[in-house]
Motif scaffolding. Structure first.
Motif, PDB file in Angstrom:
ATOM      1  N   GLY A 154      -2.612 -42.065   9.774  1.00 41.58           N
ATOM      2  CA  GLY A 154      -1.503 -42.228  10.942  1.00 41.58           C
ATOM      3  C   GLY A 154      -2.058 -43.300  11.861  1.00 41.58           C
ATOM      4  O   GLY A 154      -1.088 -44.037  12.539  1.00 41.58           O
ATOM      5  N   ALA A 155      -3.431 -43.370  12.106  1.00 39.82           N
ATOM      6  CA  ALA A 155      -3.596 -44.606  13.000  1.00 39.82           C
ATOM      7  C   ALA A 155      -4.873 -45.391  11.994  1.00 39.82           C
ATOM      8  O   ALA A 155      -5.829 -45.534  11.732  1.00 39.82           O
ATOM      9  N   ALA A 156      -4.100 -46.243  11.342  1.00 38.15           N
ATOM     10  CA  ALA A 156      -4.664 -46.947  10.027  1.00 38.15           C
ATOM     11  C   ALA A 156      -5.670 -48.045  10.739  1.00 38.15           C
ATOM     12  O   ALA A 156      -4.883 -48.857  11.250  1.00 38.15           O
ATOM     13  N   PRO A 157      -6.625 -48.170  10.087  1.00 36.76           N
ATOM     14  CA  PRO A 157      -7.420 -49.362  10.698  1.00 36.76           C
ATOM     15  C   PRO A 157      -7.133 -50.702   9.896  1.00 36.76           C
ATOM     16  O   PRO A 157      -7.407 -51.627  10.408  1.00 36.76           O
ATOM     17  N   CYS A 158      -6.369 -50.761   8.792  1.00 38.20           N
ATOM     18  CA  CYS A 158      -5.933 -51.688   8.287  1.00 38.20           C
ATOM     19  C   CYS A 158      -4.729 -52.455   8.744  1.00 38.20           C
ATOM     20  O   CYS A 158      -4.641 -53.810   8.687  1.00 38.20           O
ATOM     21  N   THR A 196      -8.880 -41.896  11.814  1.00 36.20           N
ATOM     22  CA  THR A 196      -7.862 -42.389  11.118  1.00 36.20           C
ATOM     23  C   THR A 196      -6.640 -41.545  10.557  1.00 36.20           C
ATOM     24  O   THR A 196      -5.702 -42.076  10.501  1.00 36.20           O
ATOM     25  N   ASP A 197      -6.843 -40.189  10.896  1.00 38.60           N
ATOM     26  CA  ASP A 197      -5.687 -39.335  10.883  1.00 38.60           C
ATOM     27  C   ASP A 197      -5.197 -39.480   9.347  1.00 38.60           C
ATOM     28  O   ASP A 197      -4.091 -39.816   9.322  1.00 38.60           O
ATOM     29  N   PRO A 198      -5.696 -39.403   8.559  1.00 33.95           N
ATOM     30  CA  PRO A 198      -5.323 -39.480   7.030  1.00 33.95           C
ATOM     31  C   PRO A 198      -4.522 -38.505   6.684  1.00 33.95           C
ATOM     32  O   PRO A 198      -4.160 -37.439   7.397  1.00 33.95           O
ATOM     33  N   SER A 199      -3.315 -38.941   5.813  1.00 34.38           N
ATOM     34  CA  SER A 199      -2.018 -38.149   5.469  1.00 34.38           C
ATOM     35  C   SER A 199      -2.602 -37.055   4.119  1.00 34.38           C
ATOM     36  O   SER A 199      -1.707 -36.492   3.623  1.00 34.38           O
ATOM     37  N   VAL A 200      -3.697 -37.523   3.773  1.00 35.42           N
ATOM     38  CA  VAL A 200      -4.290 -36.710   2.570  1.00 35.42           C
ATOM     39  C   VAL A 200      -5.364 -35.575   2.829  1.00 35.42           C
ATOM     40  O   VAL A 200      -6.301 -35.922   3.717  1.00 35.42           O
ATOM     41  N   ASN A 233     -11.420 -53.690   6.616  1.00 37.33           N
ATOM     42  CA  ASN A 233     -11.079 -52.810   7.711  1.00 37.33           C
ATOM     43  C   ASN A 233     -11.098 -51.354   7.050  1.00 37.33           C
ATOM     44  O   ASN A 233     -10.900 -50.477   7.944  1.00 37.33           O
ATOM     45  N   CYS A 234     -10.818 -51.384   5.955  1.00 35.69           N
ATOM     46  CA  CYS A 234     -10.484 -50.042   5.116  1.00 35.69           C
ATOM     47  C   CYS A 234     -11.679 -49.201   5.095  1.00 35.69           C
ATOM     48  O   CYS A 234     -12.287 -49.489   3.990  1.00 35.69           O
ATOM     49  N   PRO A 235     -11.821 -47.968   5.524  1.00 37.00           N
ATOM     50  CA  PRO A 235     -13.326 -47.158   5.423  1.00 37.00           C
ATOM     51  C   PRO A 235     -13.186 -46.581   3.802  1.00 37.00           C
ATOM     52  O   PRO A 235     -14.290 -46.103   3.507  1.00 37.00           O
ATOM     53  N   TYR A 236     -11.849 -46.385   3.394  1.00 40.66           N
ATOM     54  CA  TYR A 236     -11.883 -45.775   2.122  1.00 40.66           C
ATOM     55  C   TYR A 236     -11.608 -46.603   0.850  1.00 40.66           C
ATOM     56  O   TYR A 236     -11.887 -46.261  -0.074  1.00 40.66           O
ATOM     57  N   ARG A 237     -11.831 -47.896   1.182  1.00 44.17           N
ATOM     58  CA  ARG A 237     -12.018 -48.947   0.217  1.00 44.17           C
ATOM     59  C   ARG A 237     -11.068 -48.802  -0.910  1.00 44.17           C
ATOM     60  O   ARG A 237     -10.910 -48.611  -2.046  1.00 44.17           O
ATOM     61  N   VAL A 238      -9.648 -48.601  -0.490  1.00 48.58           N
ATOM     62  CA  VAL A 238      -8.526 -48.683  -1.346  1.00 48.58           C
ATOM     63  C   VAL A 238      -7.350 -49.523  -1.355  1.00 48.58           C
ATOM     64  O   VAL A 238      -6.149 -49.307  -1.907  1.00 48.58           O
TER      65      VAL A 238
END
Lengths: 286, 735, 210
Positions: free
Chosen positions: A102-106, A271-275, A139-144
């Protein structure tokens, strides 16, 4: 003027909620992944390759990290057993895909607005807009996020393998960033169909390729704005909230019952992930 | 869907099932965007079915043939192309789910290395010939054999069932031969023999979802054992609600082991003693032991079993206590148990636990008798491979047909199969791909892919009731002239018995007739034959229920011998199967080569799993190439240091080491099957696949292993995967 | 038989799919001003985006006369282009559709003889593509038709080729005045966006980009 329209919307999309950003959601697609059920078998990942035209890059490019699997299964070993002779339990599997934050660093770092937040709560990647700065993946902490270092159409789909390509989604070319879309082409079909029939999307009428394939049904997908959807109920059951449901800071989950299994990976980064993941369960037999 | 007056090709065409392969030439480079008018052709349908709409996918039901589990599939077809495969929700086997191999069926179908023309050996080399010539040669050669020595004709296949199996049987009958060899490397033939002897049924139904505890001795039911996708759906139920406990004992961690609550690294080849040790502990706690097994159980007190197996006596007692506490349970034996010279005895010791714990009748129930013996699966094994190699060596065969298996790749070099094949004057290989066996053939017949073909199949493991699954083409064949397997069989039969089979234009009409002539009691009432056929195709299966019988508990004597150490070859070689490349047949699928191994996360390679202590003793680390030598050969593989393997074992995954299997498979890694000893399981005659002793030596060569998430071994205290106790789970979510 | 350039499209990352997606030959041209083809003035039509494209004349294997079918014989665009309301793709009408009429009508005409020859040989007609959008664009005919035709009550009450044609014409030009189709609209992103702005279409990138 369309340019004005675009730049205004862009700035709104780019701002977080605390800055009055655009969060007038129509849907919020979300997931719940049950690590008690996940067996790490790779079915989801292969489903993703089949559905989303993911390129096979080969050994050499794989070794350089050029792989393209939008859905990967991470595998960790228990840390408290570092000194044991054998692992006395199985592995820790973690299906990792774009968390559609929801608050995406990318999003804010993209210099050309090729990645932005959609009214469906997705982190969109507009391929023909992308110039390949790769700021987003850094900038993506999940490396996706996965970058097309090469042009794959010729090498990854020699004829007649190319006949398998899904026409509902583009084949990305060199210099473009790509990532999990929550199977936006399926979302689109579902939305179009619902619209044609003058109705709302029904929970469960479609799902993502990974959730469909999962042999243990560990992956649940649905609309978090639909109060009746199975995934909403799972989130509620495990007391995990989107921060802007109540305007809470993301990292403050305030679970009434901390024993419930729901959590989001690296949520302390706001980051407020949706998962939402459901914690892995093991017997304590040691 | 049907019109008997039309040939299959014609009616497919009229249905608008297009040959998508025809317009491939002249592709623009990917970066060339041409939206210019008049540059491209758009070819409209001629006369499509009402439900065919451009831009909208149509799903057809069929059967997955990527392994023998018989999962139902739905294939999405758009504009004449099969695009994606998903599980068929109506199938009791996979219930709408599909594993990675099944989903890769599209890459088997569209594989760029598929054969498009028949090949005949002329002057020692395989050359392309026309289909007319191929059929003519076949008629002549088999005709000549039929006249003189029909009994010297053989079929060598993988697991087959349904009308395909029936037609192979008919073909051999027509020739007066009894040689149908059925071979699979990944099989449970020894377990089936034990089931047959103890329970009275070779493959009873396993109610995983009813079990409160599953104890698996190397049965990788989530990965490679019997019907993995089915068991994965059952596992989900097993792990919800009261949440069953999973204990796995095996010398190398399988995918199932990687999901265990308790994983026990048992010394290779001693699983039977471990089972007896657990039985002994149960006996001590008051569980009765069948008389015949009592001497064996008495001989393995936990302390003694601990000494042999490397699992401590406390653990053995703990497992016994868990089994007693969680009832009913289910105890399974897999390939690591069965693949020993005393595999039958060891698997019997495992089955003994089920009998002692009263699981038979609760979690192990009768699956009844499938009513049509002609259609029953001929399940693959390795005994037939051994027998075939011997027959070839003894010059007992004149003509051999190969289908659905690649024995030149899978046979251990010690069987001398490749040399033996020289003694068979005419070898016909029906295959989609050039492979190692096709390279030895005299005639290579390309066959349709499973997505282009008709068929019926019966799974060896029937989860709910007797089911015949149907296979229908999802699209027009990519290579005109390439027959379906059933069509090729019919053609062969017509050459021998024209009057009997002449009535069938093709396998399609043969199958339609077969369905129409189904005994009335199996037909849903009120349906015409046409409706029945259409409904069956739409659903993808036909249920032919049979009343379940009852299982016996005939436990016999169990005799286990000590596993002796071998000073020259100290390590046990574990040729471990992978959900992915399977027995090597899927090594030509790029998705599966690039899909990381579930445990090691290695891609595009072979590796040897070594315990850190063994690696330290050998002085090797990850990526160092070791030479693994048995008395029958040697392979070179990179080391993967891993705690989930017993220090006495070295595990090399199956699947790689191909030499003639297309661009994605060739030249990668090594094939551990090649260096296996020809040792035989004493009771069943199966190859003891896990019974080979080897030594490993450093070569001094080092190459990086290519892995996904190279350093993602530890979570480094980040909260990525969080684990809670089952007790907490039951408290908050339990039933 | 073959269907469209399936394969090719997919080898072109920058363009979409397989021609299958956006083949909109046909349809009619909106020139509401033209007297004999005027639609009732009370029907509201989309505000057509500005812009023109100097299209090429595309030679088709059969010179299909849109004008005879629509302007003279008053056959509704959607009678032949029936997929347009059922799919994102308008598609090319199947040959069986042509033969539905032309197995009895005008069978002596040279173009019909040509058509019959294809039909009898069971060969598809190799039409040339005129209208197309790039690979990365998601465009759906069915939703546009729903909004501008089927949700327009006034139009539906007066449904005819002359009321439908102006809608199709917004993108394809008025085919009542053409034989074979010719591209006369730019079909660029800016052109699409300007129409979306005027007619309340979505502004979200992912509504159209894929």
């Amino acid at each position: 003027m369309s340019l004005e329209n675009l730049t205004q919307d862009w700035s709104r999309y780019r701002n977080g909620i605390e800055e009055g950003g655009f969060h007038n959601y129509e849907h919020r697609w979300g997931m719940a992944i049950d690590l008690n059920a996940c067996i790490g078998c790779n079915a989801c990942s292969t489903a993703c390759y089949a559905e989303n035209n993911l390129a096979v890059v080969g050994k050499e490019r794989f070794s350089k990290g050029h792989y393209m699997h939008w859905m990967r299964i991470e595998r960790y070993w228990d840390e408290d057993q570092a000194k044991a002779e054998f692992p006395d339990q199985g592995a820790n599997f973690l299906p990792m895909l774009c968390q559609q934050c929801g608050a995406a660093p990318c999003e804010p770092v993209c210099p050309v607005a090729a990645t932005y937040h959609t009214p469906d709560g997705l982190n969109a990647q507009v391929y023909n807009r992308c110039i390949g700065s790769r700021y987003c993946s850094n900038n993506c902490p999940y490396r996706v996020r996965y970058f097309n270092f090469w042009s794959y159409p010729e090498s990854a789909w020699p004829a007649p393998l190319n006949l398998q390509l899904n026409p509902d989604i583009t084949v990305r070319d060199k210099g473009v960033m790509e990532k999990c879309t929550f199977c936006v082409q399926r979302i689109r079909v579902a939305k179009d169909t619902a619209k044609m029939e003058n109705r709302k999307i029904k929970d469960g009428e479609f799902t993502t390729a990974c959730a469909q394939a999962c042999p243990t049904s560990a992956i649940h997908f649905g609309d978090l704005m639909d109060a009746e959807s199975a995934v909403t109920k799972l989130w509620a059951k495990h007391q995990v909230k989107r921060h802007d449901d109540e305007g809470l800071p993301v990292s403050t989950q305030h679970k009434q019952n901390p024993a419930l299994r729901g959590y989001r990976v690296l949520e302390e980064l706001n980051t407020d992930p949706s998962v939402m993941y459901l914690e892995r369960v093991r017997e304590e037999l040691a | 869907m049907m019109n008997l007056k039309l040939k299959r090709r014609e009616f497919l065409q009229l249905m608008g099932w297009s040959t998508a392969g025809a317009t491939l030439a002249g592709c623009d480079l990917p970066t060339t965007v041409t939206l210019e008018e008049g540059k491209e052709e758009v070819v409209a349908y001629l006369s499509p079915e009402e439900y065919v709409i451009p831009g909208v996918g149509v799903w057809y039901a069929s059967t997955c043939l990527q392994c023998a589990a018989g999962c139902g599939i739905h294939g999405r077809v758009r504009e004449g192309r099969a695009l994606k495969l998903e599980g068929n929700p109506d199938s009791p086997v996979n219930r709408g789910k599909l594993c990675q191999m099944g989903q890769s069926g599209v890459q088997t179908h569209y594989n760029p290395d598929r054969l498009s023309k028949p090949q005949l050996r002329k002057d020692g080399k395989l050359v392309d010939i026309s289909w007319d010539e191929a059929w003519k040669v076949l008629d002549e050669k088999v005709g000549a054999a039929a006249k003189t020595s029909g009994a010297r004709v053989a079929w060598f296949t993988g697991t087959v069932s349904g009308h395909q199996a029936a037609l192979i049987g008919e073909h051999l009958d027509a020739l007066g031969s009894r040689h149908h060899f059925v071979h699979e490397v990944i099989n449970n033939a020894v377990g089936r023999a034990v089931n047959q002897d103890v329970l009275g049924e070779a493959m009873p139904r396993l109610a995983l979802d009813q079990a409160k505890l599953v104890l698996s001795f190397g049965a990788d039911f989530l990965g490679t054992w019997v019907s993995p996708t089915h068991f994965a759906t059952e596992y989900a139920k097993f792990r919800s609600g009261t949440r069953g406990v999973l204990v796995v004992a095996e010398p190398k961690m399988s995918l199932t082991g990687a999901n265990a609550d308790l994983w026990l690294a048992v010394r290779p080849g001693t699983e039977g003693m471990l089972a007896l040790g657990i039985a002994h502990a149960l006996m001590q706690s008051g569980v009765s032991v069948p008389d015949a097994a009592r001497p064996a159980v008495a001989a393995y007190a936990p302390v003694k079993a601990a000494e042999i197996t490397g699992i401590s006596a406390q653990r053995i007692e703990q497992v016994a206590a868990l089994l007693k506490q969680h009832s009913p349970s289910l105890v399974l034996a897999g390939a690591t148990v069965e693949g020993q010279e005393q595999g039958y005895q060891a698997a019997s010791a495992v089955m003994l636990l089920n009998v002692m714990l009263g699981n038979v009748g609760q979690t192990i129930v009768s699956s009844g008798e499938f009513p049509f013996p002609q259609l029953r699966p001929r399940t693959g094994n390795t005994r037939d491979l051994v027998a075939f190699a011997a027959a070839a060596k003894d010059k007992a065969l004149d003509v051999a047909f190969f289908y659905g298996t690649n024995p030149v790749y899978t046979a251990p070099a010690s069987l001398g199969l490749a040399e033996g094949l020289q003694n068979i004057p005419f070898k016909v290989v029906l295959t989609q791909f050039p492979d190692e066996t096709a390279a030895q053939a005299d005639l290579v017949l390309p066959v349709a892919s499973s997505l282009e073909d008709w068929g019926t199949h019966v799974a060896a493991y029937q989860p709910e009731q007797g089911v015949i699954t149907f296979q229908q083409p999802l699209m027009e064949g990519l290579y005109p002239g390439t027959p379906g397997v059933g069509d090729a069989l019919l053609k062969l039969l017509k050459m021998r018995e024209a009057q009997k089979y002449g009535a069938f234009n093709d396998y399609f009409s043969y199958l339609q007739n077969a369905v129409a002539s189904l005994p009335e009691q199996y037909k849903a009432s009120g349906l015409t034959n046409k409706q029945l056929w259409e409904q069956t195709l739409q659903k993808g299966l036909l249920t032919v229920d049979s009343a379940p019988g009852s299982l016996k508990t005939n436990v016999g004597e169990i005799t286990l011998h000590e596993v002796k150490a071998d000073a020259e070859y100290p390590l046990h070689l574990i040729p471990s199967p992978r959900l992915g490349l399977w027995d090597g047949r899927h090594a030509n699928i790029p998705w599966l080569q690039e899909a990381p191994d579930q445990i090691s996360k290695v891609v595009w390679d072979s590796w040897a799993e070594l315990h850190p202590s063994t690696a330290a003793r050998l002085g090797v680390r990850e990526g160092d190439v070791v030479e693994i030598t048995s008395a029958h050969g040697a392979i070179k593989v990179k080391v993967y240091v891993f705690k989930g393997v017993h220090p006495d074992a070295i595990a090399v995954p199956l699947g790689q080491g191909h030499e003639g299997y297309g661009r994605y498979a060739n030249g990668i890694g090594a094939n551990p099957l090649k260096i296996l000893s020809p040792a035989i399981e004493a009771r069943t005659g199966e190859l003891a696949l896990y019974g080979t002793r080897v030594k490993a030596t450093r070569t001094g060569v080092h190459e990086e292993l290519v892995k996904e998430g190279r350093n993602n071994i530890s979570q480094r205290s980040r909260k990525l995967v969080v684990t809670i106790s089952a007790e907490q789970f039951r408290r908050t979510e339990g039933v | 038989m073959r269907w469209i350039q399936l394969d090719r499209a997919k080898r072109e990352p920058a363009r979409q799919g397989c021609g299958a997606l956006l083949v909109a030959l046909a349809l009619v041209w909106a020139m509401p001003a033209s007297a004999d083809t005027a639609a009732p003035a009370s029907i509201k039509y989309p505000v057509a985006p500005e812009g023109a494209h100097a299209g090429k004349d595309v030679a088709q294997p059969i010179e299909f006369p849109h004008d005879i079918h629509t302007a003279v014989n008053k056959i509704n665009c959607l009678y032949c282009h029936t997929y347009a309301r059922r799919s994102k793709v308008a598609g090319i009408p199947p040959t069986s559709k042509c033969m539905g009429c032309h197995s009895v009508i005008a069978t002596d005409k040279p173009r019909i003889k040509q058509l019959t020859e294809y039909w009898e040989k069971k060969q598809p007609v190799p039409w040339k593509k005129v209208h197309d959008v790039p690979d990365f664009v998601h465009f759906t005919h069915e939703k546009h038709l729903k909004k501008f035709i089927f949700d327009n009550d006034e139009l539906v009450q007066n449904l005819s080729v002359d009321t439908v044609a102006p809608v199709c014409a917004a993108c394809h030009g008025d085919l009542r005045t053409m034989t074979v189709a010719k591209k006369i609209k730019p079909m660029t992103m800016g052109w699409c966006v300007s129409c979306h702005e005027k007619n309340g279409g979505p502004g979200d990138c992912w509504a159209c980009h894929k």
